[in-house]
Structures are given as structure tokens and as C-alpha cells.
Design an enzyme around this catalytic site. Sequence first.
Site, PDB file in Angstrom:
ATOM      1  N   ASP A 117      -5.026  -6.222 -23.814  1.00  0.00           N
ATOM      2  CA  ASP A 117      -6.009  -5.453 -24.552  1.00  0.00           C
ATOM      3  C   ASP A 117      -5.418  -4.277 -25.324  1.00  0.00           C
ATOM      4  O   ASP A 117      -5.679  -4.119 -26.512  1.00  0.00           O
ATOM      5  CB  ASP A 117      -7.092  -4.951 -23.596  1.00  0.00           C
ATOM      6  CG  ASP A 117      -8.131  -4.107 -24.312  1.00  0.00           C
ATOM      7  OD1 ASP A 117      -9.045  -4.690 -24.910  1.00  0.00           O
ATOM      8  OD2 ASP A 117      -8.006  -2.867 -24.306  1.00  0.00           O
TER       9      ASP A 117
ATOM     10  N   GLY B 272     -11.178  -4.819 -26.525  1.00  0.00           N
ATOM     11  CA  GLY B 272     -10.776  -6.070 -27.168  1.00  0.00           C
ATOM     12  C   GLY B 272     -11.101  -7.269 -26.299  1.00  0.00           C
ATOM     13  O   GLY B 272     -11.628  -8.285 -26.775  1.00  0.00           O
ATOM     14  N   ASP B 273     -10.789  -7.172 -25.009  1.00  0.00           N
ATOM     15  CA  ASP B 273     -11.136  -8.243 -24.069  1.00  0.00           C
ATOM     16  C   ASP B 273     -12.640  -8.449 -24.012  1.00  0.00           C
ATOM     17  O   ASP B 273     -13.129  -9.584 -24.056  1.00  0.00           O
ATOM     18  CB  ASP B 273     -10.645  -7.879 -22.665  1.00  0.00           C
ATOM     19  CG  ASP B 273      -9.171  -8.170 -22.461  1.00  0.00           C
ATOM     20  OD1 ASP B 273      -8.688  -9.194 -22.952  1.00  0.00           O
ATOM     21  OD2 ASP B 273      -8.507  -7.363 -21.792  1.00  0.00           O
ATOM     22  N   LEU B 274     -13.371  -7.361 -23.874  1.00  0.00           N
ATOM     23  CA  LEU B 274     -14.822  -7.468 -23.723  1.00  0.00           C
ATOM     24  C   LEU B 274     -15.476  -8.065 -24.973  1.00  0.00           C
ATOM     25  O   LEU B 274     -16.355  -8.924 -24.881  1.00  0.00           O
ATOM     26  CB  LEU B 274     -15.413  -6.090 -23.418  1.00  0.00           C
ATOM     27  CG  LEU B 274     -14.952  -5.478 -22.091  1.00  0.00           C
ATOM     28  CD1 LEU B 274     -15.359  -4.015 -22.014  1.00  0.00           C
ATOM     29  CD2 LEU B 274     -15.513  -6.255 -20.911  1.00  0.00           C
TER      30      LEU B 274
ATOM     31  N   GLY C  84     -14.782 -11.751 -25.194  1.00  0.00           N
ATOM     32  CA  GLY C  84     -15.676 -12.471 -24.296  1.00  0.00           C
ATOM     33  C   GLY C  84     -17.078 -12.591 -24.856  1.00  0.00           C
ATOM     34  O   GLY C  84     -17.724 -13.646 -24.775  1.00  0.00           O
TER      35      GLY C  84
END
Length: 389
Positions: A144, A172-174, A177
Site C-alpha cells: 500500500d 490503496g488496498d481498501l 478492494g
Amino acid sequence: MTAPLADILVVDLSRALAGPHATMMLGDLGARIVKVEAPGHGDDTRGWGPPFVGPEDDRQSTYFLSANRNKESIALDLKDEADRDVLLRLVDRADVLVENFRTGVLERLGLGIDALMERNPRLVVLSITGFGHDGPEGGRAGYDQIAQGEAGLMSLTGSGPDDPQRVGVPIGDLLAGMYGAYGVLAAIHERSTTGKGQVVRTSLLSAVVGVHAFQGSRWTVAGEVGRAQGNHHPSISPYGLFRCRDGAVQIAVGSEGLWKRLCAGFDIDPATPGLETNGDRVGARERTIEVVEAAFADWDAEPLLARLAEVGVPAGKVRSLDEVYEWDQTHSQGLLVDVEHASLGKVTLPGPPLRFFDAAGGETTPRDHAAPPLLDQHGESVRTWLEES
């Protein structure tokens, strides 16, 4: 009311955060999520801490707990023929498969996406990578903070251009997703017409660029490069964090009408030379901040917020997380859920951000949530289900 995705089976091969966040979102909507984990250690986030909670011989990572509610866990060694057969039987029954391996890993395991979809033509595959599955840097590992920097977000965040900062959560990850779950829903809807699945791809890079919003068009259209400038908006003024006698408050003066309200409520001359329009105030931001903070100087934060509400200027405080989770408004929105964990007992988790209502206004939001699983907690029951179905 039946949960929207109650008839959907998702095989979750992902780990860390982007993929697990996507599958948790689908699980919140009622999908059955079977999380496939490596034997022994499981998802990487099971070891991410402190904090860890629970008995000394069974410590649980709060990081893992944040992204894995409403899932079943089965431990499978994908290099083992018998375990790979269990996975393939799951794929045969699945509606969705989610993976975030580096490009080429599934193929080396003999589980390439093309082969999985040939086996189950109705399968929707969500593939999340760091920088995209192709292109000159498609094979790069995706973490991230690296993606936040590479995708420009850190250059926009911080006290100034020489102080790049990451966002305080793995945004970024969230976002990857969230975009991934959004794409899966679209593919499931299309499958209802075509009868065929498809591959949905996103990446941390794509997700962050996808939320550049006005900062993106500021460059692509106007040729201006946005830079970090602390807690004040680059295109609206006054809009940001302003000091008062015992602290600070935030205000959002997003129109000339709101500027006039602010001025009337705090004895500011709306025709102050150089501050007449939003464009003027943006160009003279430091002067604008000085004028507003001078008007707030004799106010404590709480009565100041009350006064701002009275005159109709959007405003708020900066809350710590404990204050957020103790706030009545947070509770009123269903943003905390109680679950019964296999080793921790009753725990409270941040809850899903969606609510559903019928045409009469009655709430139909799914309220029954399962705790994040222990490693292989459902291995036996999943195998039994596969044998019997």
C-alpha cells in the site's frame, strides 16, 4: 428479507488487505465466503501486530479481525495434490473467485485463471495486483505505501510539498478492494444475461489514480501539478482547519452564500479587498486564513461550533478514534457490530457502511454477522459439504 447475495459462493484465495476487504464487502451482503489459507500460518495479517488479543497460546491479530468477518476458513496447501483437488471442487461450485497473487503465481501452481474459467465457465474472477497484470511494470509487488507514493497520493498529502505523507489507513488496498467488489457485482449482473463469467481486474495503482478526482483533471486539463498544502483545500477557501482559542475547528465554505453567512456571523467584511470571491480567496489563502482565525481567536471550540451551526456554516471537530466509536451518531448508523469469536468470545468490530430500506421505509439491512474465523476453523465442515453436495 433475504440478503442480496445470499445465493453467491465466493472462493477467497486472497490475503493481506485488498482482496480480503473485497470479499468481506461481499460477505456483508450475504455471500458465502470460503477463505482458503496456507496451513500453519494462514493469511499474512494473522501475524501483523501488535496489537494482539486473546489468550497467550492463541493470540489474535486485530489487523486480521478488521478484514475477515463473515467468512469460513479452510487451510489448503496448493502444492499438495489432494488439497488442490479440494480447491478445484470448490471452484466447480463457486460463483466468484478472488485472488491477489503476483502475476504468474497461479499459473505456476497449475491453477491459471484461464484453466479455472474453462472448468467453470460461469465463474467470475476478481484479480487484484499492485500495478496491473500487464504493462512494463505489471509484475511489481504491490504494498500500500509504495502504491500511495507511486500513484501520486503522497505528493498531495502532508503539510507542504517537502513533507509527503501516507494516508493513515492503507487506502490503496481498501480502494482496490472496493473497486474490485463493485466490478464483481457488475460481472454477476451481466452473467444473469449472458450465462458466462469473466475476469475483473484492478490494482492498487488503478484504485488510487481512480480517486485523484479534481487533482487529476487539474493536471490533465489545466496543466497544474497539485502539491501537498496541509489542511486547506487547493480550490476552495476558506475550507480547512482553523485555530481558535483552545484548539481548532474545521469549516467548509463551499459557496459565496456560505462566505456571506460566515462573515455576518463573525463580523467579517465580505467585501474585504482581495477576498471578494472564492478565486480571490484561494489566491490569497494565507490572508484568508488570517482573517478567519482572527475572527475565531476569542472563541473556544465547542461554543464556536455551536455558533457556526447557528449561522449555517458547515463545521466540525477532529475526533480521535475512541471518540468516533463512542459517538452516538456512529452507533445510530450501525457502524459497530457485535460478534461471537471462537477464542475471544464477544467482540465489537467496525461494521459495514451500507444500510438497506424497503419502500415503506423499514430497514432491511442484514444484521447477523459472523466473527473472523480461526485458521482452518471450517476445514472439516467445508470438506463435508463438498462430499455431500
